[in-house]
Write a protein that holds these residues in place. Sequence first.
Motif, mmCIF file in Angstrom:
data_model
loop_
_atom_site.group_PDB
_atom_site.id
_atom_site.type_symbol
_atom_site.label_atom_id
_atom_site.label_comp_id
_atom_site.label_asym_id
_atom_site.label_seq_id
_atom_site.Cartn_x
_atom_site.Cartn_y
_atom_site.Cartn_z
ATOM 1 N N PRO A 1 0.819 -1.217 0.000
ATOM 2 C CA PRO A 1 0.000 0.000 0.000
ATOM 3 C C PRO A 1 0.851 1.264 0.000
ATOM 4 N N ASP A 2 0.279 2.337 -0.515
ATOM 5 C CA ASP A 2 0.957 3.634 -0.468
ATOM 6 C C ASP A 2 0.920 4.219 0.940
ATOM 7 N N ILE A 3 -0.155 3.914 1.676
ATOM 8 C CA ILE A 3 -0.319 4.431 3.039
ATOM 9 C C ILE A 3 -0.795 3.300 3.938
ATOM 10 N N TRP A 4 -0.119 3.129 5.078
ATOM 11 C CA TRP A 4 -0.521 2.163 6.099
ATOM 12 C C TRP A 4 -0.994 2.955 7.298
ATOM 13 N N VAL A 5 -2.237 2.718 7.717
ATOM 14 C CA VAL A 5 -2.884 3.537 8.731
ATOM 15 C C VAL A 5 -3.125 2.731 10.000
ATOM 16 N N LYS A 6 -2.846 3.349 11.139
ATOM 17 C CA LYS A 6 -3.212 2.788 12.433
ATOM 18 C C LYS A 6 -3.917 3.860 13.253
ATOM 19 N N GLY A 7 -4.641 3.427 14.293
ATOM 20 C CA GLY A 7 -5.321 4.371 15.168
ATOM 21 C C GLY A 7 -4.317 5.232 15.920
ATOM 22 N N GLY A 8 -4.781 6.371 16.415
ATOM 23 C CA GLY A 8 -3.887 7.353 17.022
ATOM 24 C C GLY A 8 -3.207 6.903 18.285
ATOM 25 N N ASP A 9 -3.580 5.719 18.848
ATOM 26 C CA ASP A 9 -2.892 5.229 20.031
ATOM 27 C C ASP A 9 -1.587 4.532 19.674
ATOM 28 N N TYR A 10 -1.272 4.448 18.376
ATOM 29 C CA TYR A 10 -0.007 3.873 17.927
ATOM 30 C C TYR A 10 0.919 4.987 17.451
ATOM 31 N N ASP A 11 2.216 4.800 17.676
ATOM 32 C CA ASP A 11 3.226 5.693 17.112
ATOM 33 C C ASP A 11 3.673 5.075 15.792
ATOM 34 N N PRO A 12 3.333 5.690 14.645
ATOM 35 C CA PRO A 12 3.668 5.073 13.348
ATOM 36 C C PRO A 12 5.150 4.747 13.209
ATOM 37 N N ALA A 13 6.003 5.565 13.774
ATOM 38 C CA ALA A 13 7.441 5.342 13.625
ATOM 39 C C ALA A 13 7.907 4.084 14.341
ATOM 40 N N ARG A 14 7.151 3.632 15.349
ATOM 41 C CA ARG A 14 7.571 2.488 16.144
ATOM 42 C C ARG A 14 6.861 1.195 15.769
ATOM 43 N N LEU A 15 6.017 1.242 14.792
ATOM 44 C CA LEU A 15 5.339 0.026 14.362
ATOM 45 C C LEU A 15 6.346 -0.945 13.751
ATOM 46 N N PRO A 16 6.254 -2.252 14.039
ATOM 47 C CA PRO A 16 7.219 -3.203 13.478
ATOM 48 C C PRO A 16 7.186 -3.263 11.955
ATOM 49 N N GLU A 17 6.022 -2.892 11.348
ATOM 50 C CA GLU A 17 5.922 -2.960 9.890
ATOM 51 C C GLU A 17 6.308 -1.652 9.194
ATOM 52 N N SER A 18 6.661 -0.615 9.967
ATOM 53 C CA SER A 18 6.927 0.695 9.360
ATOM 54 C C SER A 18 8.119 0.649 8.402
ATOM 55 N N ALA A 19 9.183 -0.075 8.759
ATOM 56 C CA ALA A 19 10.358 -0.159 7.880
ATOM 57 C C ALA A 19 10.000 -0.853 6.567
ATOM 58 N N LEU A 20 9.152 -1.888 6.661
ATOM 59 C CA LEU A 20 8.732 -2.600 5.448
ATOM 60 C C LEU A 20 7.962 -1.673 4.524
ATOM 61 N N VAL A 21 7.014 -0.922 5.064
ATOM 62 C CA VAL A 21 6.198 -0.022 4.240
ATOM 63 C C VAL A 21 7.068 1.050 3.598
ATOM 64 N N ARG A 22 8.033 1.576 4.336
ATOM 65 C CA ARG A 22 8.919 2.602 3.776
ATOM 66 C C ARG A 22 9.822 2.044 2.679
ATOM 67 N N SER A 23 10.060 0.717 2.679
ATOM 68 C CA SER A 23 10.993 0.124 1.701
ATOM 69 C C SER A 23 10.502 0.274 0.272
ATOM 70 N N TRP A 24 9.201 0.395 0.057
ATOM 71 C CA TRP A 24 8.690 0.624 -1.314
ATOM 72 C C TRP A 24 8.165 2.052 -1.492
ATOM 73 N N GLY A 25 8.536 2.921 -0.586
ATOM 74 C CA GLY A 25 8.141 4.316 -0.707
ATOM 75 C C GLY A 25 6.822 4.651 -0.059
ATOM 76 N N GLY A 26 6.266 3.708 0.721
ATOM 77 C CA GLY A 26 5.003 3.954 1.397
ATOM 78 C C GLY A 26 5.185 4.764 2.672
ATOM 79 N N ARG A 27 4.043 5.184 3.230
ATOM 80 C CA ARG A 27 4.054 5.985 4.461
ATOM 81 C C ARG A 27 3.186 5.324 5.518
#
Length: 457
Positions: free
Chosen positions: A408-434
């Motif tokens: 996906p171009d954008i991976w969304v979580k509820g505001g109780d999560y810190d997007p930068a600390r999600l375990p999948e954040s590095a994977l999503v950024r690897s293809w240019g996603g946010r």
Amino acid sequence: MNIVVVGDVLLDVDLDGEATRLCPDAPVPVVDITTVRARAGGAGLVARMLANDGHDVRLVTALGRDEPGHRLLGELTGITVVAGPSGAPTPVKTRLRAGGHPVARIDEGCRVRSAPEVTPKMLAALSDADVLVVADYGRGLTRNSSLRTAVATLARSVPVIWDPHPAGAAPVPGVTVVTPNQSEAQAAVRAAGAGAPGGAGEVAAALLRHWQSKAVLLTQADQGATLVQVSAPVPVHLAAPSVAVRDSCGAGDRLAASLAGHLVSGSALEESCRRAVREASAFLTEGGVAALPSLPRPLRFPSAEAEPDALAVARRVRALGGTVVATGGCFDLLHAGHARTLAAARGLGDCLIVCLNSDDSTRRLKGAGRPIISQQDRAELLLSLHCVDAVLVFDEATPERALAQLRPDIWVKGGDYDPARLPESALVRSWGGRCLSVPYHPARSTTGLAAALARVG
């Protein structure tokens, strides 16, 4: 064997019903609509016919980034589509019929504004064709010089069928056969200044010289067709059985598709044309486009495996240049917090795909008493929400494997999560996603709702 269709696409919509009374404020029939059906038109219809015939087919075209374009891609499910941006609205042609008889046609977005661009990816998709069909519907694609050069190069080694259009470009020299109908052929002769149109053989011969093709197959409705070839310039009449026709829509597309199918199997041109003429007549006898089989729709109830419908949604939206948004979770007992989060996520892009924890995955995360609702029911509830376009069930502890498939171009979580600390954040950024968060609504949780229900029970 690979058949490639290149040309303009449009969305055809059929409205069928019955007219039993006149409108009180005008002398026009009132049509009570009983059936609404959409299908791919233009080059898309040729590709769909070939796919229905069992051929491997690839469609090279330009698509508008709009809702009709999204619907059109849905009608092309199962066909490899290589598309560039059209820069214009997707043309929609709506046919209104009463009792099977045409009443009116409504055209939307059908005026050509500018010729679409042809991307390197589109040109590359032509290169391995065993047979090429050019389905020109007058929207400018066949005027592109790079595309014309590629088609002319292919024509030296593989059969190329060119189905022309009065508002389209002239065929490139050297194609195997051009397939105008009678009115298109006579208009082309006049436009070329080749003298007054004569009989079918004379018209076909004049166009053979003008277009510098290897053959011209001039179709003449219930009179069959006339074939003229450079290698055999004496016109050959190909008879067709007489049929009673209510609507001839799609006959030329059926002829082009049949011709491609016979040529790719190795049949000689004259025999291929003879068979294609008969098959086009049979197509009309059987009801024409109205009798085409409906496109099978995949069930929208996900299993524990990756759901193909979710991947297809992502491909269609991405092909139109849209933004694919995904979110994930267990969604056990849907509540207002879920609905608000999902609606906010959908507003970030052009589709929303929910990555849903399977029953086993939820049990490992939440404990032996969960989930309360099975994965199939949870998926069905999610799909009932207007903001959810598809669901993909995953069985792992995290959605990383599902995300790697969706990209996906954008991976969304509820505001109780810190997007930068999600375990999948590095994977999503690897293809240019946010990775983004949307507002979290406190005091709304599945655990709290389950506890309240237990007290009531």
